[in-house]
Design an enzyme around this catalytic site. Structure first.
Site, PDB file in Angstrom:
ATOM      1  N   LYS A   1       0.776  -1.322   0.011  1.00  0.00           N
ATOM      2  CA  LYS A   1       0.032   0.012  -0.016  1.00  0.00           C
ATOM      3  C   LYS A   1       0.868   1.153   0.091  1.00  0.00           C
ATOM      4  O   LYS A   1       2.259   1.313   0.294  1.00  0.00           O
ATOM      5  CB  LYS A   1      -1.023  -0.096   1.189  1.00  0.00           C
ATOM      6  CG  LYS A   1      -2.174  -1.142   0.772  1.00  0.00           C
ATOM      7  CD  LYS A   1      -3.188  -0.777   1.721  1.00  0.00           C
ATOM      8  CE  LYS A   1      -4.396  -1.790   1.344  1.00  0.00           C
ATOM      9  NZ  LYS A   1      -5.426  -1.964   2.289  1.00  0.00           N
TER      10      LYS A   1
ATOM     11  N   ARG B   1      -3.562  -9.840   4.802  1.00  0.00           N
ATOM     12  CA  ARG B   1      -4.138  -9.984   3.209  1.00  0.00           C
ATOM     13  C   ARG B   1      -2.984  -9.442   2.695  1.00  0.00           C
ATOM     14  O   ARG B   1      -2.688  -8.535   2.619  1.00  0.00           O
ATOM     15  CB  ARG B   1      -5.383  -9.132   3.038  1.00  0.00           C
ATOM     16  CG  ARG B   1      -5.785  -9.077   1.688  1.00  0.00           C
ATOM     17  CD  ARG B   1      -7.165  -8.153   1.550  1.00  0.00           C
ATOM     18  NE  ARG B   1      -7.629  -8.207   0.373  1.00  0.00           N
ATOM     19  CZ  ARG B   1      -7.198  -7.403  -0.732  1.00  0.00           C
ATOM     20  NH1 ARG B   1      -6.154  -6.706  -0.518  1.00  0.00           N
ATOM     21  NH2 ARG B   1      -7.774  -7.663  -1.974  1.00  0.00           N
TER      22      ARG B   1
HETATM   23  C1  9MG Z   1      -9.926  -5.596  -0.910  1.00  0.00           C
HETATM   24  N1  9MG Z   1      -9.198  -4.976   0.186  1.00  0.00           N
HETATM   25  C2  9MG Z   1      -8.193  -4.185  -0.431  1.00  0.00           C
HETATM   26  N2  9MG Z   1      -7.274  -3.851   0.820  1.00  0.00           N
HETATM   27  C3  9MG Z   1      -8.104  -4.422   2.088  1.00  0.00           C
HETATM   28  C4  9MG Z   1      -7.875  -4.456   3.070  1.00  0.00           C
HETATM   29  O1  9MG Z   1      -6.908  -3.886   3.658  1.00  0.00           O
HETATM   30  N3  9MG Z   1      -8.544  -5.091   3.908  1.00  0.00           N
HETATM   31  C5  9MG Z   1      -9.501  -5.876   3.343  1.00  0.00           C
HETATM   32  N4  9MG Z   1     -10.197  -6.554   4.382  1.00  0.00           N
HETATM   33  N5  9MG Z   1      -9.890  -5.826   2.012  1.00  0.00           N
HETATM   34  C6  9MG Z   1      -9.036  -5.190   1.335  1.00  0.00           C
END
Ligand code: 9MG
Length: 286
Positions: free
Chosen positions: A234, A268
């Site tokens: 990110k 994730r």
């Molecule tokens: C789809 N998506 C993109 N970034 C995310 C994040 O930080 N958390 C979750 N739950 N979904 C995300």
């Protein structure tokens, strides 16, 4: 709360999702499968079903405990995708993976109730909703299923969220939102073991907001649900390192490790193998 709360938060934590029970007694990895032409970090090369399926199988081989399949980009300024197009992108991928009897639960990354229902009918076991079940019909779609749910916080929408994020107290406001949505789930009959929470890093947050939330994971744990953290590649990691999105592997792994040590249960990520190995060290040194 002590600075590192891994030890206190990961004992016998089972997440119920469809026919799966995800053991979160040690931190696990959710691998990202973007089925979007405009995906910000993979250029959309996984848009075709066969390629998406191959990528998903590769992520399982690398150690992913969950696959998160999304057909609409959530990056800042992303263009919304019409319902039909989103369904055409994700449902064939879910069906193909279910036909292969993969050993891990499939999560559907969507805020649209019709996509949730179709994905669950096709075999998805988790709903990952970046809008935290705020769309009309989203809560019912989850409650009328046996799927697990990840409730994420976002301020604004992907089209507006990074224009001027503002909070009086980001930790208090995100915690209050997650508590409200969790309680709505419980009131609708969703068992507590099916609920996961996520502060939504990068979704209507400045660098300072993201840092405050990263340090506040122990506070979010007091809500009593497992925590999902998504910091992989990110822009906040780009701000910290000065690196472009394709050179954020080390920063992403560091963020996953620190998050797990602060109590996150599910990370994730794009880079599954590197993260799984790093988390094995976290678990071994607990
Ligand atoms: C789809 N998506 C993109 N970034 C995310 C994040 O930080 N958390 C979750 N739950 N979904 C995300």
């Amino acid at each position: 709360m002590p600075a590192f709360v891994f030890w206190e938060t990961h004992f016998s934590m089972l997440f119920q999702c469809g026919r799966f029970q995800l053991d979160l007694s040690s931190p696990k990895v959710m691998g990202i499968v973007n089925v979007t032409p405009d995906s910000f970090s993979d250029g959309g090369q996984y848009q075709h079903v066969e390629v998406a399926v191959a990528h998903a199988l590769d992520l399982i081989a690398q150690g992913a405990a969950v696959l998160d399949i999304g057909g609409e980009s959530t990056r800042p300024n992303a263009t919304p995708v019409p319902l039909d197009e989103e369904l055409q992108r994700v449902i064939p991928v879910i069906e193909a993976l279910v036909a292969r009897e993969i050993p891990v639960p499939i999560s559907i990354d969507t805020y649209k109730p019709a996509v949730m229902r179709a994905a669950i009918a096709a075999g998805a076991s988790i709903v990952n909703d970046v809008r935290g079940l705020q769309e009309e019909g989203a809560l019912a779609a989850v409650a009328q299923s046996t799927a697990g749910v990840c409730i994420m916080h976002m301020q604004g929408t992907p089209q507006t969220m990074q224009q001027d994020p503002h909070y009086e107290d980001v930790v208090a406001e995100v915690t209050a939102f997650l508590r409200t949505q969790r309680d709505a789930c419980l009131a609708a009959g969703v068992a507590p073991q099916r609920i996961m929470l996520d502060p939504g890093f990068g979704f209507g947050k400045t660098r300072a907001h993201n840092i405050a939330l990263a340090k506040a994971l122990p506070t979010l744990l007091t809500l009593g649900c497992p925590l999902l953290v998504g910091l992989s590649r990110k822009s906040v990691l780009g701000q910290m390192t000065g690196n472009d999105v394709d050179a954020r592997l080390h920063a992403s792994v560091a963020a996953a490790v620190i998050s797990a040590m602060q109590g996150a249960h599910l990370l994730r990520v794009h880079d599954v193998k590197a993260t799984v190995e790093a988390l094995k060290v976290v678990t071994a040194l607990k």
